[in-house]
Motif scaffolding. Sequence first.
Motif, PDB file in Angstrom:
ATOM      1  N   GLY A  96       0.806  -1.217   0.000  1.00  0.00           N
ATOM      2  CA  GLY A  96       0.000   0.000   0.000  1.00  0.00           C
ATOM      3  C   GLY A  96       0.843   1.273   0.000  1.00  0.00           C
ATOM      4  N   PRO A  97       1.929   1.321   0.797  1.00  0.00           N
ATOM      5  CA  PRO A  97       2.776   2.517   0.764  1.00  0.00           C
ATOM      6  C   PRO A  97       3.354   2.818  -0.610  1.00  0.00           C
ATOM      7  N   HIS A  98       3.702   1.789  -1.373  1.00  0.00           N
ATOM      8  CA  HIS A  98       4.232   2.015  -2.722  1.00  0.00           C
ATOM      9  C   HIS A  98       3.191   2.717  -3.595  1.00  0.00           C
ATOM     10  N   ALA A  99       1.967   2.192  -3.582  1.00  0.00           N
ATOM     11  CA  ALA A  99       0.915   2.784  -4.414  1.00  0.00           C
ATOM     12  C   ALA A  99       0.630   4.226  -4.000  1.00  0.00           C
ATOM     13  N   LEU A 100       0.543   4.473  -2.712  1.00  0.00           N
ATOM     14  CA  LEU A 100       0.276   5.833  -2.239  1.00  0.00           C
ATOM     15  C   LEU A 100       1.417   6.782  -2.579  1.00  0.00           C
ATOM     16  N   SER A 101       2.642   6.291  -2.539  1.00  0.00           N
ATOM     17  CA  SER A 101       3.786   7.168  -2.833  1.00  0.00           C
ATOM     18  C   SER A 101       3.773   7.644  -4.273  1.00  0.00           C
ATOM     19  N   VAL A 102       3.140   6.884  -5.163  1.00  0.00           N
ATOM     20  CA  VAL A 102       3.014   7.284  -6.569  1.00  0.00           C
ATOM     21  C   VAL A 102       1.809   8.204  -6.761  1.00  0.00           C
ATOM     22  N   LEU A 103       0.697   7.882  -6.117  1.00  0.00           N
ATOM     23  CA  LEU A 103      -0.549   8.617  -6.359  1.00  0.00           C
ATOM     24  C   LEU A 103      -0.582   9.991  -5.690  1.00  0.00           C
ATOM     25  N   LEU A 104      -0.066  10.105  -4.474  1.00  0.00           N
ATOM     26  CA  LEU A 104      -0.206  11.363  -3.731  1.00  0.00           C
ATOM     27  C   LEU A 104       0.461  12.551  -4.417  1.00  0.00           C
ATOM     28  N   PRO A 105       1.670  12.416  -4.967  1.00  0.00           N
ATOM     29  CA  PRO A 105       2.270  13.582  -5.621  1.00  0.00           C
ATOM     30  C   PRO A 105       1.508  14.036  -6.861  1.00  0.00           C
ATOM     31  N   VAL A 106       0.762  13.123  -7.485  1.00  0.00           N
ATOM     32  CA  VAL A 106       0.063  13.433  -8.731  1.00  0.00           C
ATOM     33  C   VAL A 106      -1.360  13.931  -8.466  1.00  0.00           C
ATOM     34  N   LEU A 107      -2.092  13.218  -7.613  1.00  0.00           N
ATOM     35  CA  LEU A 107      -3.511  13.525  -7.390  1.00  0.00           C
ATOM     36  C   LEU A 107      -3.752  14.353  -6.135  1.00  0.00           C
ATOM     37  N   GLY A 108      -2.729  14.563  -5.342  1.00  0.00           N
ATOM     38  CA  GLY A 108      -2.897  15.307  -4.111  1.00  0.00           C
ATOM     39  C   GLY A 108      -3.225  14.411  -2.937  1.00  0.00           C
ATOM     40  N   ASP A 109      -3.283  15.017  -1.751  1.00  0.00           N
ATOM     41  CA  ASP A 109      -3.534  14.277  -0.517  1.00  0.00           C
ATOM     42  C   ASP A 109      -4.880  13.560  -0.577  1.00  0.00           C
ATOM     43  N   VAL A 110      -5.005  12.542   0.240  1.00  0.00           N
ATOM     44  CA  VAL A 110      -6.270  11.815   0.346  1.00  0.00           C
ATOM     45  C   VAL A 110      -7.160  12.527   1.351  1.00  0.00           C
ATOM     46  N   ARG A 111      -8.329  12.975   0.892  1.00  0.00           N
ATOM     47  CA  ARG A 111      -9.284  13.622   1.783  1.00  0.00           C
ATOM     48  C   ARG A 111     -10.096  12.599   2.560  1.00  0.00           C
ATOM     49  N   GLN A 112     -10.356  11.457   1.903  1.00  0.00           N
ATOM     50  CA  GLN A 112     -11.194  10.459   2.555  1.00  0.00           C
ATOM     51  C   GLN A 112     -10.974   9.096   1.911  1.00  0.00           C
ATOM     52  N   VAL A 113     -10.974   8.047   2.736  1.00  0.00           N
ATOM     53  CA  VAL A 113     -11.047   6.682   2.232  1.00  0.00           C
ATOM     54  C   VAL A 113     -12.527   6.371   2.065  1.00  0.00           C
ATOM     55  N   LEU A 114     -12.975   6.363   0.814  1.00  0.00           N
ATOM     56  CA  LEU A 114     -14.408   6.225   0.547  1.00  0.00           C
ATOM     57  C   LEU A 114     -14.903   4.805   0.763  1.00  0.00           C
ATOM     58  N   ALA A 115     -14.056   3.829   0.466  1.00  0.00           N
ATOM     59  CA  ALA A 115     -14.470   2.430   0.599  1.00  0.00           C
ATOM     60  C   ALA A 115     -13.233   1.562   0.764  1.00  0.00           C
ATOM     61  N   ALA A 116     -13.400   0.448   1.466  1.00  0.00           N
ATOM     62  CA  ALA A 116     -12.326  -0.528   1.640  1.00  0.00           C
ATOM     63  C   ALA A 116     -12.965  -1.893   1.806  1.00  0.00           C
ATOM     64  N   ALA A 117     -12.438  -2.871   1.094  1.00  0.00           N
ATOM     65  CA  ALA A 117     -13.013  -4.214   1.161  1.00  0.00           C
ATOM     66  C   ALA A 117     -11.914  -5.242   0.951  1.00  0.00           C
ATOM     67  N   TYR A 118     -12.103  -6.404   1.565  1.00  0.00           N
ATOM     68  CA  TYR A 118     -11.164  -7.503   1.378  1.00  0.00           C
ATOM     69  C   TYR A 118     -11.503  -8.280   0.115  1.00  0.00           C
ATOM     70  N   GLY A 119     -10.456  -8.757  -0.573  1.00  0.00           N
ATOM     71  CA  GLY A 119     -10.590  -9.707  -1.658  1.00  0.00           C
ATOM     72  C   GLY A 119     -10.025 -11.039  -1.218  1.00  0.00           C
ATOM     73  N   PRO A 120      -9.546 -11.867  -2.144  1.00  0.00           N
ATOM     74  CA  PRO A 120      -8.993 -13.160  -1.765  1.00  0.00           C
ATOM     75  C   PRO A 120      -7.790 -13.013  -0.838  1.00  0.00           C
ATOM     76  N   SER A 121      -7.735 -13.847   0.192  1.00  0.00           N
ATOM     77  CA  SER A 121      -6.616 -13.880   1.145  1.00  0.00           C
ATOM     78  C   SER A 121      -6.356 -12.481   1.707  1.00  0.00           C
ATOM     79  N   ASP A 122      -5.141 -11.951   1.504  1.00  0.00           N
ATOM     80  CA  ASP A 122      -4.833 -10.637   2.090  1.00  0.00           C
ATOM     81  C   ASP A 122      -5.119  -9.496   1.128  1.00  0.00           C
TER      82      ASP A 122
END
Length: 296
Positions: free
Chosen positions: A173-199
């Motif tokens: 997760g930190p890798h993905a956020l490190s790419v997205l935050l500089p481009v799209l800006g800070d995260v104002r809200q986690v709108l949804a979170a759900a588990y898929g297979p395993s982890d």
Amino acid sequence: MRIGLLGTGPWARAAYAPALAGHTGLDFTGVWGRRPQAATALAEQYGVRAYDDVDALLADVDAVAVALPPSVQAELAVRAARAGRHLLLDKPLAVGVAEARAVAEAAERAQVASVVFFTARFQKEPEAWIDEQAAVAGWFTARAQWLGAVFTSDSPFAASPWRREKGALWDVGPHALSVLLPVLGDVRQVLAAAYGPSDTVHLVLDHATGASSTLTLSLTAPPAAAGADVELRGEAGVSVLPGSSEGAVPALGRAADALATAARTGRPHACDAAFGVRVTEILAAAQARLTGSPSD
């Protein structure tokens, strides 16, 4: 810059030790680990001193590189900062918001430089792409998939207790956020979170620019399906994160360069401990969404 290594595990052996030893601008001074025999073996491999006391290592260096589980890293990073040592840290900075903030606060009080090693932020092609896309307006949405096969292959990280406990959200997760935050800006809200297979975890994020992003994170993907990709869509069209022509060792060398520059100039790097704290806060908010418990 005299730098010591804290940690002797697979990541320390595969990336940190060779990066420190091969860097012409660093004096790789020694190794401390929680397993003295492993510290001795790693130190002998690179012709440096093995320390059995972390404070003795801190007394001999200007900076430390930390390749330890995040809960251990946070505690020792605070200790190193209080000793006046600059910090080359790994992601995630911590697995709790309070612990992450303690690191950033200790570094600020001691006026020491810090850099958190988010791999893509220090690899040539991804780093250039991130900078280019951050200068483009009008991004509408992004899709990020970071699918590892750590637990479905013979990965040396499969035995990691903290990865077993915290899963993909905290590891990739930190890798993905490190790419997205500089481009799209800070995260104002986690709108949804759900588990898929395993982890596997799926997230939907609302960003400060008004864009949204979706993340799929896993350490249990089938090996044939593993890989990472990020796609942006907006007024400028579609842009895809390029792969890197290099591995972690050269990228770590550039992270060490960034730490030295920040230490010399007093200007914080974009991936400093404060950024590491923000990533931790977002991950904690996502974890709270997943479990229905309040984040700290």
